[in-house]
Write a protein that holds these residues in place. Sequence first.
Motif, PDB file in Angstrom:
ATOM      1  N   ASP A 141       0.710  -1.291  -0.030  1.00 12.58           N
ATOM      2  CA  ASP A 141       0.089   0.155  -0.071  1.00 12.58           C
ATOM      3  C   ASP A 141       0.840   1.255   0.128  1.00 12.58           C
ATOM      4  O   ASP A 141       0.607   2.405  -0.674  1.00 12.58           O
ATOM      5  CB  ASP A 141      -0.907   0.071   1.319  1.00 12.58           C
ATOM      6  N   LEU A 142       1.946   1.291   0.742  1.00  9.46           N
ATOM      7  CA  LEU A 142       2.623   2.340   0.786  1.00  9.46           C
ATOM      8  C   LEU A 142       3.529   2.703  -0.470  1.00  9.46           C
ATOM      9  O   LEU A 142       3.206   3.834  -1.164  1.00  9.46           O
ATOM     10  CB  LEU A 142       4.058   2.121   1.680  1.00  9.46           C
ATOM     11  N   LEU A 143       3.971   1.610  -1.302  1.00  7.58           N
ATOM     12  CA  LEU A 143       4.490   1.729  -2.522  1.00  7.58           C
ATOM     13  C   LEU A 143       3.653   2.464  -3.389  1.00  7.58           C
ATOM     14  O   LEU A 143       3.921   2.932  -4.485  1.00  7.58           O
ATOM     15  CB  LEU A 143       5.243   0.469  -3.149  1.00  7.58           C
ATOM     16  N   ARG A 144       2.232   1.866  -3.661  1.00 10.97           N
ATOM     17  CA  ARG A 144       1.379   2.191  -4.592  1.00 10.97           C
ATOM     18  C   ARG A 144       0.841   3.675  -4.139  1.00 10.97           C
ATOM     19  O   ARG A 144       0.525   4.327  -5.230  1.00 10.97           O
ATOM     20  CB  ARG A 144       0.133   1.341  -4.580  1.00 10.97           C
ATOM     21  N   THR A 145       0.852   3.927  -3.019  1.00 13.65           N
ATOM     22  CA  THR A 145       0.252   5.289  -2.533  1.00 13.65           C
ATOM     23  C   THR A 145       1.492   6.265  -2.716  1.00 13.65           C
ATOM     24  O   THR A 145       1.084   7.664  -3.669  1.00 13.65           O
ATOM     25  CB  THR A 145      -0.046   5.292  -1.061  1.00 13.65           C
ATOM     26  N   TYR A 168       8.984   4.809  -6.281  1.00 12.91           N
ATOM     27  CA  TYR A 168       8.512   3.794  -5.532  1.00 12.91           C
ATOM     28  C   TYR A 168       8.242   2.638  -6.038  1.00 12.91           C
ATOM     29  O   TYR A 168       8.225   1.476  -5.350  1.00 12.91           O
ATOM     30  CB  TYR A 168       7.637   4.228  -4.435  1.00 12.91           C
ATOM     31  N   LEU A 169       7.049   2.624  -7.055  1.00 13.14           N
ATOM     32  CA  LEU A 169       6.913   1.649  -8.031  1.00 13.14           C
ATOM     33  C   LEU A 169       8.181   0.876  -8.472  1.00 13.14           C
ATOM     34  O   LEU A 169       8.144  -0.278  -8.773  1.00 13.14           O
ATOM     35  CB  LEU A 169       6.086   2.271  -9.135  1.00 13.14           C
ATOM     36  N   LYS A 170       9.133   1.717  -8.931  1.00  9.50           N
ATOM     37  CA  LYS A 170      10.568   0.943  -9.457  1.00  9.50           C
ATOM     38  C   LYS A 170      11.067   0.380  -8.202  1.00  9.50           C
ATOM     39  O   LYS A 170      11.542  -1.096  -8.333  1.00  9.50           O
ATOM     40  CB  LYS A 170      11.589   1.947 -10.089  1.00  9.50           C
ATOM     41  N   ILE A 171      11.042   0.741  -6.897  1.00 12.32           N
ATOM     42  CA  ILE A 171      11.476   0.068  -5.781  1.00 12.32           C
ATOM     43  C   ILE A 171      10.863  -1.265  -5.866  1.00 12.32           C
ATOM     44  O   ILE A 171      11.222  -2.336  -5.298  1.00 12.32           O
ATOM     45  CB  ILE A 171      11.495   1.049  -4.618  1.00 12.32           C
ATOM     46  N   GLY A 172       9.549  -1.073  -5.854  1.00  6.49           N
ATOM     47  CA  GLY A 172       8.445  -2.244  -5.692  1.00  6.49           C
ATOM     48  C   GLY A 172       8.713  -3.166  -6.574  1.00  6.49           C
ATOM     49  O   GLY A 172       8.760  -4.479  -6.505  1.00  6.49           O
ATOM     50  N   GLN A 173       9.022  -2.670  -7.932  1.00  3.96           N
ATOM     51  CA  GLN A 173       9.373  -3.756  -9.022  1.00  3.96           C
ATOM     52  C   GLN A 173      10.420  -4.621  -8.621  1.00  3.96           C
ATOM     53  O   GLN A 173      10.682  -5.665  -9.027  1.00  3.96           O
ATOM     54  CB  GLN A 173       9.381  -3.135 -10.443  1.00  3.96           C
ATOM     55  N   ALA A 200       0.488   4.702 -23.332  1.00  2.00           N
ATOM     56  CA  ALA A 200       0.853   4.119 -22.112  1.00  2.00           C
ATOM     57  C   ALA A 200       1.433   4.923 -21.008  1.00  2.00           C
ATOM     58  O   ALA A 200       1.782   5.799 -21.327  1.00  2.00           O
ATOM     59  CB  ALA A 200       2.131   2.838 -22.669  1.00  2.00           C
ATOM     60  N   SER A 201       1.192   4.493 -19.739  1.00  2.00           N
ATOM     61  CA  SER A 201       1.766   5.271 -18.757  1.00  2.00           C
ATOM     62  C   SER A 201       2.301   4.385 -17.635  1.00  2.00           C
ATOM     63  O   SER A 201       1.821   3.282 -17.153  1.00  2.00           O
ATOM     64  CB  SER A 201       0.603   6.285 -17.916  1.00  2.00           C
ATOM     65  N   ALA A 202       3.416   4.800 -17.196  1.00  5.45           N
ATOM     66  CA  ALA A 202       4.329   4.005 -16.422  1.00  5.45           C
ATOM     67  C   ALA A 202       4.370   4.955 -14.952  1.00  5.45           C
ATOM     68  O   ALA A 202       4.197   5.949 -14.982  1.00  5.45           O
ATOM     69  CB  ALA A 202       5.374   3.204 -16.908  1.00  5.45           C
ATOM     70  N   SER A 203       5.438   4.548 -14.388  1.00  5.39           N
ATOM     71  CA  SER A 203       5.562   4.918 -12.924  1.00  5.39           C
ATOM     72  C   SER A 203       6.600   6.274 -12.983  1.00  5.39           C
ATOM     73  O   SER A 203       6.098   7.165 -12.388  1.00  5.39           O
ATOM     74  CB  SER A 203       6.485   4.043 -12.096  1.00  5.39           C
ATOM     75  N   MET A 216       2.486  -5.893  -8.511  1.00  5.15           N
ATOM     76  CA  MET A 216       3.347  -4.773  -8.652  1.00  5.15           C
ATOM     77  C   MET A 216       3.642  -4.495  -9.970  1.00  5.15           C
ATOM     78  O   MET A 216       5.026  -4.967 -10.391  1.00  5.15           O
ATOM     79  CB  MET A 216       4.562  -4.729  -7.718  1.00  5.15           C
ATOM     80  N   PHE A 217       2.923  -4.135 -10.917  1.00  6.70           N
ATOM     81  CA  PHE A 217       3.269  -3.802 -12.400  1.00  6.70           C
ATOM     82  C   PHE A 217       3.622  -2.287 -12.632  1.00  6.70           C
ATOM     83  O   PHE A 217       3.183  -1.792 -11.357  1.00  6.70           O
ATOM     84  CB  PHE A 217       2.054  -4.259 -13.172  1.00  6.70           C
ATOM     85  N   ASP A 218       4.290  -2.197 -13.440  1.00  5.63           N
ATOM     86  CA  ASP A 218       4.779  -0.739 -13.727  1.00  5.63           C
ATOM     87  C   ASP A 218       3.707   0.028 -14.513  1.00  5.63           C
ATOM     88  O   ASP A 218       4.112   0.402 -15.579  1.00  5.63           O
ATOM     89  CB  ASP A 218       6.121  -0.854 -14.340  1.00  5.63           C
ATOM     90  N   ASP A 219       2.614   0.298 -13.861  1.00  2.00           N
ATOM     91  CA  ASP A 219       1.461   1.064 -14.438  1.00  2.00           C
ATOM     92  C   ASP A 219       1.005   2.148 -13.728  1.00  2.00           C
ATOM     93  O   ASP A 219       1.194   1.935 -12.249  1.00  2.00           O
ATOM     94  CB  ASP A 219       0.249   0.041 -14.886  1.00  2.00           C
ATOM     95  N   ALA A 220       0.638   3.259 -14.085  1.00  5.31           N
ATOM     96  CA  ALA A 220       0.403   4.157 -13.289  1.00  5.31           C
ATOM     97  C   ALA A 220      -0.709   5.253 -13.991  1.00  5.31           C
ATOM     98  O   ALA A 220      -0.674   5.158 -15.248  1.00  5.31           O
ATOM     99  CB  ALA A 220       1.440   5.219 -12.751  1.00  5.31           C
ATOM    100  N   PRO A 221      -1.464   5.932 -13.227  1.00  4.42           N
ATOM    101  CA  PRO A 221      -2.464   7.141 -14.145  1.00  4.42           C
ATOM    102  C   PRO A 221      -1.638   8.144 -14.907  1.00  4.42           C
ATOM    103  O   PRO A 221      -0.508   8.583 -14.407  1.00  4.42           O
ATOM    104  CB  PRO A 221      -3.162   7.584 -12.824  1.00  4.42           C
ATOM    105  N   GLN A 222      -1.986   8.390 -16.000  1.00  2.00           N
ATOM    106  CA  GLN A 222      -1.270   9.279 -16.779  1.00  2.00           C
ATOM    107  C   GLN A 222      -1.731  10.631 -16.474  1.00  2.00           C
ATOM    108  O   GLN A 222      -2.826  10.879 -15.671  1.00  2.00           O
ATOM    109  CB  GLN A 222      -1.739   9.061 -18.288  1.00  2.00           C
ATOM    110  N   LYS A 223      -0.553  11.592 -16.565  1.00  3.12           N
ATOM    111  CA  LYS A 223      -0.820  12.871 -16.119  1.00  3.12           C
ATOM    112  C   LYS A 223      -1.575  13.569 -17.410  1.00  3.12           C
ATOM    113  O   LYS A 223      -1.460  13.222 -18.443  1.00  3.12           O
ATOM    114  CB  LYS A 223       0.442  13.389 -15.761  1.00  3.12           C
TER     115      LYS A 223
END
Length: 609
Positions: A85-89, A94-99, A166-169, A119-126
């Motif tokens: 939860d910490l890494l996703r928040t 932090y997502l890279k560290i999670g990977q 596509a949107s990643a960390s 823990m995939f390298d996806d994230a909401p796009q800006k």
Amino acid sequence: MSPSPPKTYRRTRKSIRRLLYLALALGIVYEADKYFLYSSLARSARTFWLGCLVATDYKINFRAHPPLADSIQALHTRNAERLFDLLRTNGGLYLKIGQAIAMQSAILPPEFQKMFSKMFDDAPQKSWRDAERVILEDFGKTPEELFGVSFTGEPGKGVLERTARASASVAQVHWARLTDGREVAIKIQKREIAQQVGWDLWTFKVVTRIYTWLFDIPLYSLVPYISERLLLETDFVNEANNSERMADLVAGESRLRGRVYIPKVYRELSSKRIMTAEWIEGVRLWDKETLTRPWQGGWRQGSPGCRGAPLDAPNRQEVAEIIRNHPSKERLKPNRDWWKGANGKGGLGVSLKDTMQTMVDLFSAQMFLWGCCHCDPHPGNIFIRRLPSGKPELVLIDHGLYVQMQPEFRHQYSLFWKSLMTFDNKTIGEIVRSWGINNPDVFASATLMRPYTGGDGSTSAGIKRTMSAKEQQERTYEMQQQMRKGIREILADEKKWPRELIFIGRNMRIVQGNNQYLGAPVNRIKIMGTWASRSLVDSPDLSYGAKLLNLGRHMLFKLVMFSTDVVFYSSKVAQFLGRKSNLEDDMEASMKKMAGDMGFELNHSVFKG
């Protein structure tokens, strides 16, 4: 008697004022952190708080009968959830560290494996406005000026999708077609990353230092190297350099030329936070059905873009209509799926064996011959296209995470792999001890991702003796204590331990997972061993005398490798006769059994993502 003076509650009022001042100060810091530091302070504070909570929980409860948990498994579950939860928040780096944690989770408790498999390298796009600001800051030009595009359908201009494909960390990717007909993928770093990365890596270092001291596991010495790799992933000039170097290496190797494709980078449209590269049409490696379904695209025709062929232009009228009537659903790139046929059920019709052979050849050459290794070869970073010959063409993207191996270490690593194939325990022991590792058996097994049966077996036998009379909870505790001991033995001499092994191991685990997912169509171990042995002949930095000596040894090695073919084809015959498992499955099952005896619990399914 005179009446007493009324109470003034001075101290209470003073305390209230202090609380109000404190609340105001914290509010100002919070808002300043949010708008100027992109919440870097809040993210660090959140990390320190959770780090202390998890450390305290383990200090109190990591024992055979935890006082504040139902079992050790329950302890792992709640802390895995907290960390996830910490890494996703926190997102971002932090997502890279999670990977990185996910890729090492084969030796973590199963509760962590289950949680971090997500823990995939996806994230909401800006928003496009943020991406536009990055372009303006790096080039001093608007996207229209830099790329020669129009968002209103102006004749003679290129087109660009403001909605990311596509949107990643760390970044997001936009499609564009330039005025000269080139189609490009524009990778734009998220604006907050540059501000957050320093704070995030500093927090990572401090937390790891505390855990190293608290739990007596020598992890902190690895942090500078890991931090350097993660930081380089945010530098797109570095990624462009890696990409171009790999393209040159592939072009110069006859065994890979024509089978592997590296997209072109357009330097004039790239910077530290923006990378513009050739757009790739292809099928992702995870789409096994589309890879293997029959080809319906015509005889002696390749799939769109193969060998860098130009892509057909979008229909101008359709583009203008989308821009005018559907700006929020901005999908301007043509659907180039004619090769699927009228019913849409066609595929590339390529051989999975040829596909996987190319992949293992490529990453073996990187490790053993060139010493320039791509460390993130998950299925999302690999496209497959069909050549006119019907053979697969492997396209490798995302060149941010590489390790460069020094010639001496590369030669040692090649000899180590060759020795694993021939059970040369003396050479294995000499090499791993020169790396500061005190347990050759465990390290050899971890490298092969199957039990290494050429050693003396003392580790496994010793652990079995110590655990034979334990009840379940105590046995679990003892196993995980042995795990910690095993890590200490592998990192016995921190100064000698080659840091490159962290990411090389990551590469091999992902490639092993890819082969397993496709049904183990090739003998991965044999291919890698053969490249390791041959590289000691082909390496340009060896003397002619050394090459000649190694050539003789390589011919002998080829004879020895015949035995692995017997095992491999026996497994394939069993598969043909109805057996569901493949050779990679068999090796994984054996590895799990051995690892269970040694205090580890493996779950390689986390690498299939």
